[in-house]
Scaffold this active site. Structure first.
Site, mmCIF file in Angstrom:
data_model
loop_
_atom_site.group_PDB
_atom_site.id
_atom_site.type_symbol
_atom_site.label_atom_id
_atom_site.label_comp_id
_atom_site.label_asym_id
_atom_site.label_seq_id
_atom_site.Cartn_x
_atom_site.Cartn_y
_atom_site.Cartn_z
ATOM 1 N N LYS A 114 0.823 -1.212 0.000
ATOM 2 C CA LYS A 114 0.000 0.000 0.000
ATOM 3 C C LYS A 114 0.856 1.261 0.000
ATOM 4 C CE LYS A 114 -4.321 -1.847 1.735
ATOM 5 N NZ LYS A 114 -5.465 -1.719 2.609
ATOM 6 N N LYS A 197 -6.219 -9.816 -6.504
ATOM 7 C CA LYS A 197 -7.223 -9.995 -5.448
ATOM 8 C C LYS A 197 -8.410 -9.058 -5.688
ATOM 9 C CE LYS A 197 -7.114 -7.641 -1.229
ATOM 10 N NZ LYS A 197 -7.474 -7.479 0.160
ATOM 11 N N LYS A 200 -11.510 -3.562 -2.600
ATOM 12 C CA LYS A 200 -12.270 -2.306 -2.625
ATOM 13 C C LYS A 200 -11.401 -1.177 -3.143
ATOM 14 C CE LYS A 200 -13.921 -3.288 1.942
ATOM 15 N NZ LYS A 200 -13.471 -2.936 3.268
HETATM 16 P P1 ATP Z 1 -8.754 -3.251 0.575
HETATM 17 O O1 ATP Z 1 -8.762 -4.104 -0.628
HETATM 18 O O2 ATP Z 1 -9.196 -1.857 0.352
HETATM 19 O O3 ATP Z 1 -7.505 -3.382 1.399
HETATM 20 P P2 ATP Z 1 -10.431 -5.188 1.542
HETATM 21 O O4 ATP Z 1 -11.380 -5.350 0.451
HETATM 22 O O5 ATP Z 1 -9.281 -6.143 1.699
HETATM 23 O O6 ATP Z 1 -9.882 -3.756 1.505
HETATM 24 P P3 ATP Z 1 -10.907 -5.254 4.401
HETATM 25 O O7 ATP Z 1 -11.858 -4.486 5.223
HETATM 26 O O8 ATP Z 1 -9.465 -4.891 4.535
HETATM 27 O O9 ATP Z 1 -11.292 -5.157 2.891
HETATM 28 O O10 ATP Z 1 -11.088 -6.798 4.683
HETATM 29 C C1 ATP Z 1 -12.162 -7.415 5.328
HETATM 30 C C2 ATP Z 1 -12.004 -8.919 5.269
HETATM 31 O O11 ATP Z 1 -12.196 -9.388 3.938
HETATM 32 C C3 ATP Z 1 -10.616 -9.422 5.703
HETATM 33 O O12 ATP Z 1 -10.761 -10.577 6.516
HETATM 34 C C4 ATP Z 1 -9.950 -9.787 4.395
HETATM 35 O O13 ATP Z 1 -8.996 -10.807 4.555
HETATM 36 C C5 ATP Z 1 -11.138 -10.271 3.575
HETATM 37 N N1 ATP Z 1 -10.899 -10.105 2.132
HETATM 38 C C6 ATP Z 1 -10.687 -8.937 1.478
HETATM 39 N N2 ATP Z 1 -10.533 -9.157 0.162
HETATM 40 C C7 ATP Z 1 -10.644 -10.505 -0.020
HETATM 41 C C8 ATP Z 1 -10.581 -11.363 -1.170
HETATM 42 N N3 ATP Z 1 -10.385 -10.871 -2.380
HETATM 43 N N4 ATP Z 1 -10.763 -12.680 -0.982
HETATM 44 C C9 ATP Z 1 -10.982 -13.196 0.235
HETATM 45 N N5 ATP Z 1 -11.047 -12.446 1.366
HETATM 46 C C10 ATP Z 1 -10.886 -11.122 1.251
#
Ligand code: ATP
Ligand code: LTN
Length: 332
Positions: A114, A197, A200
């Site tokens: 990041k 991945k 968001k």
């Molecule tokens: P960002 O991508 O902006 O870092 P994020 O989408 O990873 O955010 P978080 O709030 O950081 O969202 O994560 C919430 C939960 O969702 C965490 O347990 C994370 O491991 C899980 N997660 C996020 N993206 C994925 C994915 N692509 N596949 C599986 N689990 C995910």
């Protein structure tokens, strides 16, 4: 018999959770609230590590709560709360920072990724200390299990290291937690770029399936999902990342095994398969989105649930913090 404790957190950084958040984490949260003492936290302080807009922050915190409830978190079974309403998180966070080496914090890959994207000069110090606040979130509740996606594995390892270090230096204070990370679904990929991945904050937008998006939008996105060379619907994450990701998504939502799906689509093309995936996803999410929208109409009710959750969380968190201060020799 005392129930095992579960804790997890999610950031209110977007107007919607995506399928990766659900399949990697929140689906397990819903399952684990039965038979465990579960605490689920909307980690708004973690969301402050990147640029924020106060109006959006409030809106997204409430949208997060509405989605968690619509996805099946029950305030009768689990404690749902907002991190900033429980000040013990910041208090223990500082202690965690004082127990972590600069070198070990510098090895966190999420920070490296990041901060590389935004450049070192604009990266906030909070993004660097983020994993120590996460360790505090977990250790405050004497947590046994932390259901998260694969990307959080390294942060859980750090939390375990800090807990063990503290316990051996200052006496048994914290339960050493374990990650609860599934084999399938722990990493959902962007459907337009199936080697990245689903996320968001990065990714293509076109490859992000959001819970709060309209059924029409999600239908369109899945029908345009990137597929692979060849035409057989078979699971092969190296040579067929696009189809494998869609198989994982279908299987997780329909409850059918990947083998069953491969058999069903044997001899049919990618087009038929994508239509089937689209239907499963859209029909699964339709009632969830409606329920979340309905919950959002009564903000006072959502705020009340969160306040009640924060009070329950504080009762547990303040006990752990007191024990921590005592073991550190702070005068109480
Ligand atoms: P960002 O991508 O902006 O870092 P994020 O989408 O990873 O955010 P978080 O709030 O950081 O969202 O994560 C919430 C939960 O969702 C965490 O347990 C994370 O491991 C899980 N997660 C996020 N993206 C994925 C994915 N692509 N596949 C599986 N689990 C995910
Ligand atoms: N770092 C996590 C969010 C998070 C979390 C937690 C997860 C903050 N505190 C405590 C589990 C337990 C993320 O980026 N997904």
């Amino acid at each position: 018999m005392t129930l095992k404790r579960v804790l997890s957190g999610i950031q209110p950084t977007s107007d919607s959770f995506h399928l990766g958040n659900y399949l990697g984490a929140v689906k397990q949260w819903v399952e684990l609230q039965d038979g465990h003492d579960a605490f689920y936290c909307i980690v708004d302080l973690h969301a402050l590590t990147v640029e924020t807009d106060p109006k959006l922050m409030r809106k997204r915190t409430l949208i997060s709560a509405a989605q968690l409830l619509a996805l099946g978190i029950s305030p009768e079974k689990a404690t749902l709360f907002v991190q900033s309403q429980v000040p013990q998180h910041n208090q223990l966070g500082w202690i965690m920072e004082c127990l972590t080496g600069f070198g070990e914090a510098s090895r966190m890959t999420q920070f490296k990724d990041k901060s590389q994207k935004s450049g070192t000069d604009t990266t906030r110090v909070g993004l660097f200390t983020y994993p120590m606040l996460m360790a505090a979130d977990i250790l405050l509740y004497q947590t046994h299990l932390v259901p998260v996606g694969e990307d959080q594995r390294q942060h859980i390892e750090l939390t375990r290291d800090i807990a063990e270090r503290f316990n051996s230096k200052y006496g048994k204070t914290f339960v050493v937690p374990e990650g609860y990370i599934l084999k399938e679904g722990a990493k959902i990929y962007d459907i337009a770029e199936p080697t990245a991945k689903m996320s968001k904050s990065s990714g293509t937008g076109a490859g992000l399936i959001e819970i709060m998006d309209s059924p029409e939008t999600n239908l369109k996105k899945i029908k345009s999902a990137v597929t692979d060379a060849g035409r057989e619907v078979t699971f092969d994450s190296v040579n067929k990342p696009g189809i494998s990701n869609l198989l994982t998504i279908h299987s997780a939502l329909s409850g059918r095994t990947i083998k069953e799906l491969e058999n069903e689509f044997d001899g049919k093309g990618y087009g038929d398969f994508k239509s089937a995936v689209a239907e499963v996803v859209v029909e699964y999410l339709r009632p969830i989105r409606s329920k979340a929208l309905e919950l959002l109409e009564d903000e006072a009710h959502l705020v009340k649930i969160l306040h009640e959750g924060a009070a329950k969380a504080q009762a547990v968190a303040s006990k752990t913090l007191e024990g921590t201060y005592k073991n550190l020799g702070l005068v109480l």
